[in-house]
Design a protein around this motif. Structure first.
Motif, PDB file in Angstrom:
ATOM      1  N   MET A  56       0.965  -1.017  -0.030  1.00 24.44           N
ATOM      2  CA  MET A  56      -0.013   0.052  -0.561  1.00 24.44           C
ATOM      3  C   MET A  56       0.751   0.987   0.268  1.00 24.44           C
ATOM      4  O   MET A  56       2.207   1.478   0.542  1.00 24.44           O
ATOM      5  CB  MET A  56      -0.555   0.056   1.351  1.00 24.44           C
ATOM      6  CG  MET A  56      -1.637  -0.777   1.412  1.00 24.44           C
ATOM      7  SD  MET A  56      -3.371  -1.140   3.029  1.00 24.44           S
ATOM      8  CE  MET A  56      -1.970  -1.876   3.880  1.00 24.44           C
ATOM      9  N   SER A 105      -7.814  -8.435   0.870  1.00 24.07           N
ATOM     10  CA  SER A 105      -7.474  -7.580   1.771  1.00 24.07           C
ATOM     11  C   SER A 105      -6.270  -7.214   2.414  1.00 24.07           C
ATOM     12  O   SER A 105      -5.871  -8.882   2.258  1.00 24.07           O
ATOM     13  CB  SER A 105      -8.656  -7.094   2.701  1.00 24.07           C
ATOM     14  OG  SER A 105      -8.273  -8.494   3.943  1.00 24.07           O
ATOM     15  N   THR A 116      -8.181  -1.911   4.987  1.00 26.47           N
ATOM     16  CA  THR A 116      -7.207  -2.598   4.082  1.00 26.47           C
ATOM     17  C   THR A 116      -8.229  -3.297   2.725  1.00 26.47           C
ATOM     18  O   THR A 116      -6.933  -4.172   2.218  1.00 26.47           O
ATOM     19  CB  THR A 116      -6.290  -3.069   4.765  1.00 26.47           C
ATOM     20  OG1 THR A 116      -6.895  -4.239   5.312  1.00 26.47           O
ATOM     21  CG2 THR A 116      -5.631  -2.413   5.695  1.00 26.47           C
ATOM     22  N   GLU A 117      -9.103  -3.713   2.472  1.00 25.10           N
ATOM     23  CA  GLU A 117      -9.880  -4.235   1.814  1.00 25.10           C
ATOM     24  C   GLU A 117      -9.625  -3.720   0.748  1.00 25.10           C
ATOM     25  O   GLU A 117      -9.737  -2.665  -0.040  1.00 25.10           O
ATOM     26  CB  GLU A 117     -11.579  -4.410   1.914  1.00 25.10           C
ATOM     27  CG  GLU A 117     -12.159  -5.661   1.012  1.00 25.10           C
ATOM     28  CD  GLU A 117     -13.332  -5.983   1.352  1.00 25.10           C
ATOM     29  OE1 GLU A 117     -14.006  -6.799   0.643  1.00 25.10           O
ATOM     30  OE2 GLU A 117     -13.957  -5.274   2.067  1.00 25.10           O
ATOM     31  N   TRP A 118      -9.884  -4.529  -0.821  1.00 23.72           N
ATOM     32  CA  TRP A 118      -9.287  -3.502  -2.093  1.00 23.72           C
ATOM     33  C   TRP A 118     -10.669  -3.758  -2.633  1.00 23.72           C
ATOM     34  O   TRP A 118     -11.484  -4.294  -2.603  1.00 23.72           O
ATOM     35  CB  TRP A 118      -8.917  -5.003  -3.031  1.00 23.72           C
ATOM     36  CG  TRP A 118      -7.374  -5.268  -2.778  1.00 23.72           C
ATOM     37  CD1 TRP A 118      -6.736  -4.908  -1.088  1.00 23.72           C
ATOM     38  CD2 TRP A 118      -6.501  -6.174  -3.895  1.00 23.72           C
ATOM     39  NE1 TRP A 118      -5.080  -5.869  -1.371  1.00 23.72           N
ATOM     40  CE2 TRP A 118      -5.312  -6.306  -3.026  1.00 23.72           C
ATOM     41  CE3 TRP A 118      -6.170  -6.645  -4.935  1.00 23.72           C
ATOM     42  CZ2 TRP A 118      -3.695  -6.995  -2.962  1.00 23.72           C
ATOM     43  CZ3 TRP A 118      -5.344  -7.081  -5.280  1.00 23.72           C
ATOM     44  CH2 TRP A 118      -4.221  -7.227  -4.652  1.00 23.72           C
ATOM     45  N   THR A 133      -7.675   0.471  -1.155  1.00 24.93           N
ATOM     46  CA  THR A 133      -8.499   0.407  -0.265  1.00 24.93           C
ATOM     47  C   THR A 133      -9.081   1.115   0.860  1.00 24.93           C
ATOM     48  O   THR A 133      -9.562   2.753   0.485  1.00 24.93           O
ATOM     49  CB  THR A 133      -7.176  -0.522   0.710  1.00 24.93           C
ATOM     50  OG1 THR A 133      -6.612   1.332   1.079  1.00 24.93           O
ATOM     51  CG2 THR A 133      -6.137  -0.763   0.421  1.00 24.93           C
ATOM     52  N   ASN A 146     -15.404  -4.170  -4.985  1.00 26.07           N
ATOM     53  CA  ASN A 146     -14.377  -5.229  -4.317  1.00 26.07           C
ATOM     54  C   ASN A 146     -14.373  -6.712  -4.754  1.00 26.07           C
ATOM     55  O   ASN A 146     -14.162  -8.069  -4.003  1.00 26.07           O
ATOM     56  CB  ASN A 146     -15.060  -5.426  -2.565  1.00 26.07           C
ATOM     57  CG  ASN A 146     -16.667  -5.762  -1.979  1.00 26.07           C
ATOM     58  OD1 ASN A 146     -16.791  -6.366  -3.210  1.00 26.07           O
ATOM     59  ND2 ASN A 146     -16.430  -6.688  -0.852  1.00 26.07           N
TER      60      ASN A 146
END
Length: 203
Positions: A56, A105, A116-118, A133, A146
């Motif tokens: 990230m 994530s 922090t999930e995409w 994120t 997502n």
């Protein structure tokens, strides 16, 4: 109809039903083991000369949310991720499979103090849609920002894959550099980013 023909018809129908209900093949890590929803993995480029693992990073003048980016140093693995079936899946099925919707994530804490999930951003930044994120700022009616898929890299004999963002339609994900020549970001672009999955130590 003779009993033999009835028997052959039953076998044919059974074979069709089994083929239709068969699970897609599993995704494998660099050790040849099946990816599991209860384990952590580094997402690495298939060719380490092309940089390091996914991580990230802030970008485009934003401190938060953090963008999914690639380590410039090929020796760095990045941050581990957890991959899970998008709809939750059957509790007993922990295997991650090709061509099925998953959520991804990072298993890390950030100064942004958010998920922090995409997800694929709806906003075009520098002419491209990025994977970022945090919370979805402008969710679509489908709510599939997502949703991602792992697909087999065409022609690969080893465990090499590509990632796709699958909202209303599926798009290949590649890495590209920002306009200032800084970080490399993951987003909807070509050519797609060929990756492998390396199992990470338990968090």
């Amino acid at each position: 109809m003779s009993s033999r023909r009835v028997g052959l018809l039953f076998i044919s129908l059974l074979a069709i039903a089994l083929s239709c209900s068969a699970d897609p093949p599993p995704v494998h890590d660099t050790d040849g083991n099946e990816l599991r929803a209860d384990a952590n993995y580094y997402v690495l480029p298939a060719n380490r000369a092309h940089g390091g693992g996914l991580t990230m990073a802030p970008g485009h003048g934003r401190r938060c949310p953090l963008f999914v980016s690639q380590e410039a140093d090929g020796q760095r693995d990045g941050l581990p991720v957890r991959i899970a079936p998008h709809g939750g899946g059957a509790p007993s099925d922990k295997i991650i499979r090709l061509s099925t919707d998953v959520r991804i994530s990072f298993r890390a804490y950030t100064t942004c103090v958010q998920s922090t999930e995409w997800h694929i951003d709806s906003e075009l930044v520098s002419g491209r849609r990025h994977v970022i994120t945090g919370p979805v700022r402008d969710p679509s009616p489908s709510g599939r920002e997502n949703a991602f898929r792992i697909e087999k890299y065409s022609g690969a004999e080893v465990h090499e894959y590509k990632l796709m963002a699958c909202g209303d339609s599926c798009q290949d994900l590649g890495v590209f550099r920002d306009l200032k020549g800084g970080a490399w970001f993951l987003g909807a672009t070509e050519p797609y980013h060929v990756v492998v999955f390396k199992k990470a130590p338990p968090a």
